[in-house]
Design an enzyme around this catalytic site. Structure first.
Site, PDB file in Angstrom:
ATOM      1  N   HIS A 116      54.047  38.835   1.718  1.00  0.00           N
ATOM      2  CA  HIS A 116      52.809  38.563   2.483  1.00  0.00           C
ATOM      3  C   HIS A 116      51.948  39.818   2.546  1.00  0.00           C
ATOM      4  CE1 HIS A 116      50.297  37.192   5.922  1.00  0.00           C
ATOM      5  NE2 HIS A 116      50.660  35.993   5.537  1.00  0.00           N
ATOM      6  N   PHE A 117      51.317  40.236   1.661  1.00  0.00           N
ATOM      7  CA  PHE A 117      51.189  39.814   0.271  1.00  0.00           C
ATOM      8  C   PHE A 117      51.519  41.029  -0.578  1.00  0.00           C
ATOM      9  CE2 PHE A 117      48.307  37.231   2.808  1.00  0.00           C
ATOM     10  CZ  PHE A 117      48.656  35.947   2.427  1.00  0.00           C
TER      11      PHE A 117
END
Length: 145
Positions: A49-50
């Site tokens: 994420h991410f």
């Protein structure tokens, strides 16, 4: 009154990687609490994420707010050793700023209402003086079974 991570672990059951409050900076039992979470790149949520641009998930910011509120409940009651604090509702959660590794989340929670075993809170997360997240939520305190 400053509460460090060791004492925080005496007051709430959360542990790494899900303990999301590093320090309590100020507490006024039965009223409000302020704490911090230092966001670091080596936290497990950032692997997905991410990967190209790590962003603190909004749900984890709300969880940090709830954990800080649980510390406030414990300190207000004097102990929660034989009790459990459960999140019941989240209302009007707003995410206004990206939080990323290197940021320090300043978390503040205020008791809006307390009736019997139901507590209502307003909470904010700020980073560098800007509101990142704000929400209202309700928690229930139950005896451990």
């Amino acid at each position: 009154m400053i509460i460090d991570i060791t004492e925080i672990m005496d007051w709430i059951p959360h542990r790494y990687p899900f303990l999301l409050v590093d320090r309590v900076l100020k507490i006024d039992p039965n009223k409000s609490i302020t704490g911090i979470k230092n966001v670091t790149v080596n936290e497990p949520q950032f692997t997905g994420h991410f990967p190209a641009r790590p962003v603190m998930p909004g749900v984890l910011m709300v969880e940090a707010m709830a954990q800080l509120a649980a510390i406030l409940v414990a300190k207000s009651l004097g102990s929660t050793k034989n009790k459990e604090v459960f999140l019941m509702t989240i209302e009007n959660a707003k995410f206004r700023r990206i939080v990323q590794p290197g940021d320090t989340m300043h978390i503040h929670a205020v008791i809006d209402q307390q009736r019997a075993n139901v507590w209502k809170f307003s909470s904010t997360v700020t980073v560098e003086g800007e509101i990142a997240t704000e929400s209202k939520f309700t928690a229930m305190i139950k005896d451990k079974t």
